[in-house]
Every structure is written in C-alpha cells, then in structure tokens.
Motif scaffolding. Structure first.
Motif, PDB file in Angstrom:
ATOM      1  N   ALA A  30       0.673  -1.299   0.369  1.00  0.00           N
ATOM      2  CA  ALA A  30       0.145  -0.076   0.032  1.00  0.00           C
ATOM      3  C   ALA A  30       1.379   1.372  -0.626  1.00  0.00           C
ATOM      4  CB  ALA A  30      -1.060   0.101   1.357  1.00  0.00           C
ATOM      5  N   VAL A  31       1.652   1.057   0.706  1.00  0.00           N
ATOM      6  CA  VAL A  31       3.207   2.134   0.957  1.00  0.00           C
ATOM      7  C   VAL A  31       3.646   2.259  -0.732  1.00  0.00           C
ATOM      8  CG1 VAL A  31       4.808   3.562   1.819  1.00  0.00           C
ATOM      9  CG2 VAL A  31       3.230   1.970   3.809  1.00  0.00           C
ATOM     10  N   ASN A  32       4.351   1.250  -1.480  1.00  0.00           N
ATOM     11  CA  ASN A  32       4.074   1.359  -2.285  1.00  0.00           C
ATOM     12  C   ASN A  32       3.923   2.568  -3.470  1.00  0.00           C
ATOM     13  OD1 ASN A  32       4.756   0.058  -5.160  1.00  0.00           O
ATOM     14  ND2 ASN A  32       6.804   0.710  -4.746  1.00  0.00           N
ATOM     15  N   CYS A  33       2.015   1.585  -3.278  1.00  0.00           N
ATOM     16  CA  CYS A  33       0.760   2.332  -3.696  1.00  0.00           C
ATOM     17  C   CYS A  33       0.762   3.968  -4.229  1.00  0.00           C
ATOM     18  CB  CYS A  33      -0.377   1.245  -3.882  1.00  0.00           C
ATOM     19  SG  CYS A  33      -0.724  -0.027  -4.725  1.00  0.00           S
ATOM     20  N   LEU A  34       0.953   4.395  -2.914  1.00  0.00           N
ATOM     21  CA  LEU A  34       0.799   5.798  -2.141  1.00  0.00           C
ATOM     22  C   LEU A  34       2.347   6.452  -3.313  1.00  0.00           C
ATOM     23  CD1 LEU A  34      -0.857   7.772  -0.596  1.00  0.00           C
ATOM     24  CD2 LEU A  34       0.843   6.554   0.638  1.00  0.00           C
ATOM     25  N   VAL A  35       3.619   5.981  -2.842  1.00  0.00           N
ATOM     26  CA  VAL A  35       4.347   6.774  -3.457  1.00  0.00           C
ATOM     27  C   VAL A  35       4.337   6.731  -4.922  1.00  0.00           C
ATOM     28  CG1 VAL A  35       6.244   6.463  -3.455  1.00  0.00           C
ATOM     29  CG2 VAL A  35       5.499   5.756  -2.044  1.00  0.00           C
ATOM     30  N   GLY A  48      -5.430   1.522 -13.984  1.00  0.00           N
ATOM     31  CA  GLY A  48      -6.803   1.394 -13.406  1.00  0.00           C
ATOM     32  C   GLY A  48      -6.608   1.172 -11.504  1.00  0.00           C
ATOM     33  N   ARG A  49      -5.945   1.089 -10.976  1.00  0.00           N
ATOM     34  CA  ARG A  49      -5.661   1.325  -9.507  1.00  0.00           C
ATOM     35  C   ARG A  49      -5.986   2.628  -8.637  1.00  0.00           C
ATOM     36  NH1 ARG A  49       0.446  -0.665  -8.863  1.00  0.00           N
ATOM     37  NH2 ARG A  49       0.423  -2.542 -10.250  1.00  0.00           N
ATOM     38  N   PRO A  50      -6.778   1.355  -7.602  1.00  0.00           N
ATOM     39  CA  PRO A  50      -7.806   2.813  -6.805  1.00  0.00           C
ATOM     40  C   PRO A  50      -7.082   4.457  -6.742  1.00  0.00           C
ATOM     41  CG  PRO A  50      -7.781   1.010  -5.578  1.00  0.00           C
ATOM     42  CD  PRO A  50      -7.050   0.797  -6.708  1.00  0.00           C
ATOM     43  N   LEU A  51      -5.696   4.235  -6.574  1.00  0.00           N
ATOM     44  CA  LEU A  51      -5.291   5.644  -6.611  1.00  0.00           C
ATOM     45  C   LEU A  51      -5.101   6.317  -7.560  1.00  0.00           C
ATOM     46  CD1 LEU A  51      -2.660   4.513  -3.565  1.00  0.00           C
ATOM     47  CD2 LEU A  51      -3.994   6.440  -3.487  1.00  0.00           C
ATOM     48  N   PRO A  52      -4.606   5.801  -8.465  1.00  0.00           N
ATOM     49  CA  PRO A  52      -4.346   7.021  -9.817  1.00  0.00           C
ATOM     50  C   PRO A  52      -6.161   6.785 -10.596  1.00  0.00           C
ATOM     51  CG  PRO A  52      -2.784   5.130 -10.028  1.00  0.00           C
ATOM     52  CD  PRO A  52      -4.218   4.679  -8.927  1.00  0.00           C
ATOM     53  N   ARG A  53      -6.598   6.430 -10.031  1.00  0.00           N
ATOM     54  CA  ARG A  53      -8.510   6.922 -10.175  1.00  0.00           C
ATOM     55  C   ARG A  53      -8.645   7.559  -9.459  1.00  0.00           C
ATOM     56  NH1 ARG A  53     -11.331   1.384 -12.046  1.00  0.00           N
ATOM     57  NH2 ARG A  53     -12.686   2.772 -11.522  1.00  0.00           N
ATOM     58  N   GLY A  54      -8.087   8.028  -7.902  1.00  0.00           N
ATOM     59  CA  GLY A  54      -9.198   8.675  -7.045  1.00  0.00           C
ATOM     60  C   GLY A  54      -9.951   8.185  -6.789  1.00  0.00           C
ATOM     61  N   GLU A  55      -9.993   6.868  -6.119  1.00  0.00           N
ATOM     62  CA  GLU A  55     -10.738   6.432  -5.498  1.00  0.00           C
ATOM     63  C   GLU A  55     -10.937   6.417  -3.784  1.00  0.00           C
ATOM     64  OE1 GLU A  55     -11.516   2.733  -6.998  1.00  0.00           O
ATOM     65  OE2 GLU A  55     -12.577   3.232  -9.281  1.00  0.00           O
ATOM     66  N   LEU A  56      -9.055   6.214  -3.372  1.00  0.00           N
ATOM     67  CA  LEU A  56      -8.602   6.518  -2.414  1.00  0.00           C
ATOM     68  C   LEU A  56      -7.830   8.255  -2.461  1.00  0.00           C
ATOM     69  CD1 LEU A  56      -7.490   2.776  -2.027  1.00  0.00           C
ATOM     70  CD2 LEU A  56      -9.711   3.879  -0.460  1.00  0.00           C
ATOM     71  N   THR A  57      -7.949   8.133  -1.257  1.00  0.00           N
ATOM     72  CA  THR A  57      -7.049   9.713  -0.605  1.00  0.00           C
ATOM     73  C   THR A  57      -5.697   9.261  -0.031  1.00  0.00           C
ATOM     74  OG1 THR A  57      -7.518   9.170   1.506  1.00  0.00           O
ATOM     75  CG2 THR A  57      -8.896  10.547  -0.084  1.00  0.00           C
ATOM     76  N   LEU A  62      -2.534   5.723   4.314  1.00  0.00           N
ATOM     77  CA  LEU A  62      -2.040   5.279   5.156  1.00  0.00           C
ATOM     78  C   LEU A  62      -2.592   5.230   6.498  1.00  0.00           C
ATOM     79  CD1 LEU A  62       0.113   8.654   4.667  1.00  0.00           C
ATOM     80  CD2 LEU A  62       0.872   6.683   4.447  1.00  0.00           C
ATOM     81  N   VAL A  63      -3.257   4.865   6.174  1.00  0.00           N
ATOM     82  CA  VAL A  63      -4.518   4.615   7.448  1.00  0.00           C
ATOM     83  C   VAL A  63      -4.575   3.311   7.294  1.00  0.00           C
ATOM     84  CG1 VAL A  63      -6.673   4.727   9.401  1.00  0.00           C
ATOM     85  CG2 VAL A  63      -5.872   7.434   8.412  1.00  0.00           C
ATOM     86  N   PHE A  64      -5.138   2.817   5.921  1.00  0.00           N
ATOM     87  CA  PHE A  64      -5.458   0.986   6.025  1.00  0.00           C
ATOM     88  C   PHE A  64      -3.458   0.375   5.657  1.00  0.00           C
ATOM     89  CE2 PHE A  64      -4.284  -2.202   2.259  1.00  0.00           C
ATOM     90  CZ  PHE A  64      -5.482  -3.121   2.785  1.00  0.00           C
ATOM     91  N   GLY A  70       0.360  -2.747  11.277  1.00  0.00           N
ATOM     92  CA  GLY A  70       0.342  -2.664  13.306  1.00  0.00           C
ATOM     93  C   GLY A  70      -0.721  -4.126  13.552  1.00  0.00           C
ATOM     94  N   THR A  71      -1.631  -4.183  12.853  1.00  0.00           N
ATOM     95  CA  THR A  71      -1.986  -5.574  13.610  1.00  0.00           C
ATOM     96  C   THR A  71      -1.362  -6.967  13.067  1.00  0.00           C
ATOM     97  OG1 THR A  71      -4.340  -4.644  13.130  1.00  0.00           O
ATOM     98  CG2 THR A  71      -3.959  -7.089  12.374  1.00  0.00           C
TER      99      THR A  71
END
Length: 111
Positions: A30-35, A48-57, A62-64, A70-71
């Motif tokens: 997830a961190v890699n996808c964010l960066v 088509g991933r959620p971050l590039p499409r703007g479906e996730l902030t 980061l929270v996810f 952490g879990t």
C-alpha cells in the motif's frame, strides 16, 4: 520456520506467522502504491488501481497501511515471537522506505 524447528510446527503458530507477515507485506504494498500513484496513472497496466483513479485518498491509504501493518506486527509479536516481528518490520522498512522511497526515485532520474 519449517526448517528451523525439529518436527512439525504447530498449525496455530504457522497460521499466525503467515497471517502476520501477509498483513505487513500488504502494508508495504500500500505504501508503494501511494508513492508511485502518479507513475501508475500513466501506465496502462496500473492505471486502473484505486489511487491513480482517485478512489482513495493518501490519508485513507496511510490509515489502511498503518492498521493492517500494525495488526500484523502485533500478531507476530504476541502470537509468534518478537524476533519474527522485528525481522518482518525490517523487511517492511527495506521495501516500503529504502527501495520505494529512497532508491527508486534515484533510478528513475537516471533512466
């Protein structure tokens, strides 16, 4: 784990280790996808991933990542052993921070 113990590993211990490592690996991804969201947006394979499409902030990502990472680390510490937790955390740092954040940008500039 299977090679380091005599006999069979208890199924509960094995499943706890696999689940904990899986969660931390997911957090690193997830961190890699964010960066790499801007690069992913221009590649047909990843656009088509959620971050590039703007479906996730960025905050949601980061929270996810924090929650599942952490879990996973908690599971490894409590249900497996602290050494496994620290080794897995080191792997997270290696991939999500050193490789994705520090090394990849330098590689992209020279390409």
């Amino acid at each position: 784990m299977l090679l380091a113990t005599p006999g069979m590993v208890r199924p509960g211990l094995f499943l706890s280790a696999v689940a904990g490592i899986w969660l931390v690996a997911g957090a690193a991804a997830a961190v890699n996808c964010l960066v790499e969201r801007k690069i992913d947006a221009v590649m047909s394979r990843t656009s088509g991933r959620p971050l590039p499409r703007g479906e996730l902030t960025s905050i949601q990502t980061l929270v996810f990542a924090g929650l599942i990472g952490g879990t996973g680390l908690w599971m490894l510490y409590v249900l497996v052993n602290p050494l496994t937790m620290w080794l897995t955390f080191g792997t997270f740092i290696g991939y999500a921070v050193i490789y994705t954040v520090l090394l990849k940008p330098a590689t992209r500039r020279t390409s």
